[in-house]
Design a protein around this motif. Structure first.
Motif, mmCIF file in Angstrom:
data_model
loop_
_atom_site.group_PDB
_atom_site.id
_atom_site.type_symbol
_atom_site.label_atom_id
_atom_site.label_comp_id
_atom_site.label_asym_id
_atom_site.label_seq_id
_atom_site.Cartn_x
_atom_site.Cartn_y
_atom_site.Cartn_z
ATOM 1 N N SER A 164 -75.676 -68.187 -81.325
ATOM 2 C CA SER A 164 -75.947 -68.166 -82.767
ATOM 3 C C SER A 164 -75.058 -67.154 -83.465
ATOM 4 N N ILE A 165 -74.893 -65.979 -82.853
ATOM 5 C CA ILE A 165 -74.017 -64.951 -83.417
ATOM 6 C C ILE A 165 -72.571 -65.433 -83.450
ATOM 7 N N ALA A 166 -72.104 -66.009 -82.357
ATOM 8 C CA ALA A 166 -70.711 -66.454 -82.274
ATOM 9 C C ALA A 166 -70.414 -67.546 -83.294
ATOM 10 N N LEU A 167 -71.288 -68.553 -83.374
ATOM 11 C CA LEU A 167 -71.074 -69.663 -84.299
ATOM 12 C C LEU A 167 -71.141 -69.184 -85.746
ATOM 13 N N THR A 168 -72.107 -68.336 -86.050
ATOM 14 C CA THR A 168 -72.246 -67.821 -87.413
ATOM 15 C C THR A 168 -71.050 -66.979 -87.811
ATOM 16 N N THR A 169 -70.526 -66.201 -86.880
ATOM 17 C CA THR A 169 -69.358 -65.357 -87.180
ATOM 18 C C THR A 169 -68.152 -66.209 -87.565
ATOM 19 N N VAL A 170 -67.888 -67.247 -86.783
ATOM 20 C CA VAL A 170 -66.726 -68.100 -87.045
ATOM 21 C C VAL A 170 -66.883 -68.842 -88.375
ATOM 22 N N VAL A 171 -68.030 -69.499 -88.554
ATOM 23 C CA VAL A 171 -68.259 -70.254 -89.788
ATOM 24 C C VAL A 171 -68.302 -69.313 -90.986
ATOM 25 N N GLY A 172 -68.907 -68.141 -90.808
ATOM 26 C CA GLY A 172 -68.986 -67.176 -91.899
ATOM 27 C C GLY A 172 -67.625 -66.723 -92.375
ATOM 28 N N ILE A 173 -66.706 -66.478 -91.455
ATOM 29 C CA ILE A 173 -65.354 -66.056 -91.838
ATOM 30 C C ILE A 173 -64.650 -67.150 -92.632
ATOM 31 N N VAL A 174 -64.773 -68.386 -92.186
ATOM 32 C CA VAL A 174 -64.081 -69.495 -92.860
ATOM 33 C C VAL A 174 -64.638 -69.725 -94.263
ATOM 34 N N ILE A 175 -65.973 -69.774 -94.402
ATOM 35 C CA ILE A 175 -66.537 -70.062 -95.721
ATOM 36 C C ILE A 175 -66.313 -68.904 -96.685
ATOM 37 N N CYS A 176 -66.322 -67.669 -96.173
ATOM 38 C CA CYS A 176 -66.086 -66.525 -97.053
ATOM 39 C C CYS A 176 -64.644 -66.493 -97.537
ATOM 40 N N PHE A 177 -63.723 -66.778 -96.634
ATOM 41 C CA PHE A 177 -62.301 -66.744 -96.988
ATOM 42 C C PHE A 177 -61.933 -67.853 -97.968
ATOM 43 N N LEU A 178 -62.494 -69.037 -97.767
ATOM 44 C CA LEU A 178 -62.077 -70.190 -98.564
ATOM 45 C C LEU A 178 -62.950 -70.466 -99.780
ATOM 46 N N PHE A 179 -64.251 -70.154 -99.708
ATOM 47 C CA PHE A 179 -65.155 -70.691 -100.723
ATOM 48 C C PHE A 179 -66.079 -69.686 -101.403
ATOM 49 N N MET A 180 -66.157 -68.461 -100.920
ATOM 50 C CA MET A 180 -67.039 -67.495 -101.555
ATOM 51 C C MET A 180 -66.307 -66.782 -102.684
ATOM 52 N N SER A 181 -66.503 -67.265 -103.889
ATOM 53 C CA SER A 181 -65.849 -66.682 -105.057
ATOM 54 C C SER A 181 -66.796 -66.808 -106.245
#
Length: 492
Positions: free
Chosen positions: A118-135
């Motif tokens: 859960s930690i590993a999957l959340t870390t990867v997805v979290g980085i991608v969504i924050c970089f591309l879509f969190m604005s």
């Protein structure tokens, strides 16, 4: 004593990994999205004048209007008015952290509390969504709300307790007021669970009844907004317009010939390969199919796939275990720790680099500016300006109190929404030379023109003696002129 020390070390290691899960927050852009201007302008208007039903910001008259994200606009404006740009950026980080945490809770539920996966999957997805879509855009709210909806549905499936379904109408109300364009997805998500339950109709009669009642409640709750069905149907009326899909980059279908398109196809293909190999629940199949279609239909919809179609990976890998022993470190543990530490160093290094290399236009905590608009306001009062402007600058034009010809709310400028005229189509014909610009300027009694380098007007007006160049800026694109402001000397 040794056992106690060992347990403390394990707890510290777990705590460190939990913090790493939020590494994506370091990837949140340190500047405000260009859409922030029409959002702030809308929020300010609602606070001062109330909910608008006639479009109030452009030079066009008596357009019917749905401010489909009015509550987001109010929230953003109140934060900006009290805390400025830094307040907005801090708020985005808070919502991003909440989104990451809900995604993690969802993964924990699906993986039977497999903490490491859960930690590993959340870390990867979290980085991608924050970089591309969190604005600073309403999608930060819709992401979180749709995740909450799936979380409550999964809770209901797991425990069969009606109390979790009671949250769904609340999600519907929040979504239709914060980002009505995506309200329809709350219905689609619920339908995925209903369709899956129908496979065993006899056994699931009771659950189907509860889900059907919840669907009705979600639809009824959708009417709790200032525009009624107009807001609920906003997405239906606004998406699928071919001209928007061609002209607006984020609405373009994923193209495998483009770098971002390659990334989208790679993410989707890898995810489905895992699903096909390991298998997932039928409800997740329906949900993931829908999100796959959306992600391939428009570049910006990748965020929907990432948050609503990747969490079943946790169930696929729930049997994966890591035995973190304090006295003996295995090869797998060493690799895992090296990867985690490397991720922290890379993320931290990127943040430091971004901080010290930000250019003049996108300094950290600074909103983008259009100096040509600021200069124009030194020459004339807003009420005396009839400005023809480009698509992306319109939000700032309106934010400064000038009635714009066009702004980044592309769907508003089609007759299907405004009830009168396809101005966006007129705009594209003008900038590509398919319509004579003088005819358009005469139609709106234009006296100033703000055009950018990618438009034919940028060159045409430079050779037209009836137009005087007032201002050109050099702040963007590595010093190349990006915008020019012209004064129209004569009118036909």
């Amino acid at each position: 004593m040794e056992e106690m020390i060992a347990q403390k070390k394990i707890k510290l290691w777990h705590a460190a990994l939990f913090v790493v899960m939020f590494a994506g927050l370091l990837f949140v852009p340190h500047y405000l999205n260009n859409d922030i201007f029409f959002i702030l302008n809308s929020g300010r208007y609602v606070i001062q004048e109330g909910i608008p039903y006639i479009e109030p910001f452009t030079m066009h008259q008596d357009w019917q209007f749905v401010m489909q994200q009015w509550l987001t606009c109010v929230i953003f404006w109140q934060i900006y008015a009290n805390f400025g740009a830094i307040g907005l950026l801090a708020f985005v980080h808070v919502i991003a952290a909440a989104t990451i945490y809900v995604y993690y809770r969802l993964c924990m539920m699906l993986s039977n509390k497999n903490w490491y996966i859960s930690i590993a999957l959340t870390t990867v997805v979290g980085i991608v969504i924050c970089f591309l879509f969190m604005s600073t855009r309403p999608q930060i709210f819709s992401s979180l709300l749709l995740l909450w909806e799936v979380f409550f549905l999964e809770k209901y499936v797991a425990q069969r307790q009606i109390k979790y379904l009671l949250f769904l109408p609340l999600v519907s109300v929040a979504l239709v007021n914060m980002h009505a364009a995506l309200w329809g997805l709350s219905v689609c998500v619920l339908l995925a669970y209903i369709c899956a339950a129908m496979k065993n109709f006899q056994r699931n009669k009771k659950e189907l009844l509860y889900l059907a009642v919840s669907l009705l409640a979600v639809v009824i709750a959708g009417f709790v907004n200032p525009y009624g069905s107009g807001a609920m149907l906003y997405g239906v009326n606004s998406y699928g317009i071919s001209l928007i899909n061609i002209m607006v980059a984020e609405m373009m279908p994923a193209a495998i010939t483009e770098p971002f398109g390659k990334f989208i196809f790679a993410v989707i293909l890898l995810t489905w390969m895992i699903y096909l190999k390991r298998g997932i629940k039928l409800r997740h199949v329906f949900l993931c199919l829908g999100m796959t279609y959306l992600a391939l239909s428009a570049n910006r919809s990748l965020f929907l796939f990432l948050i609503l179609a990747t969490f079943p990976l946790a169930a696929c890998w729930q049997s994966f275990k890591l035995d973190f022993s304090v006295n003996q470190v295995t090869q797998k543990q060493k690799i895992f720790r090296v990867v985690m530490v490397s991720a922290i160093l890379l993320v931290g290094g990127r943040t430091i680099y971004q901080h010290y290399t930000a250019d003049d236009n996108y300094q950290e905590n600074q909103e983008p500016k259009y100096p040509a608009v600021d200069y124009l306001l030194t020459l004339a009062a807003p009420e005396d300006i009839r400005l023809w402007n480009s698509y992306d600058s319109g939000g700032y034009v309106e934010f400064r109190g000038i009635k714009a010809y066009l702004d980044p709310r592309a769907e508003v400028f089609f007759a299907v929404n405004n009830g009168q005229d396809d101005v966006f189509r007129e705009y594209t014909k003008t900038i590509f030379g398919m319509m004579y610009y003088e005819d358009v300027f005469d139609k709106y009694d234009i006296n100033y023109i703000l055009t950018k380098q990618s438009e034919m007007l940028f060159t045409f007006l430079a050779h037209d003696p009836n137009y005087e160049l007032l201002y050109e800026d050099q702040y963007a694109d590595n010093g190349a002129t990006k915008y020019r402001l012209y004064h129209r000397l004569t009118k036909k």
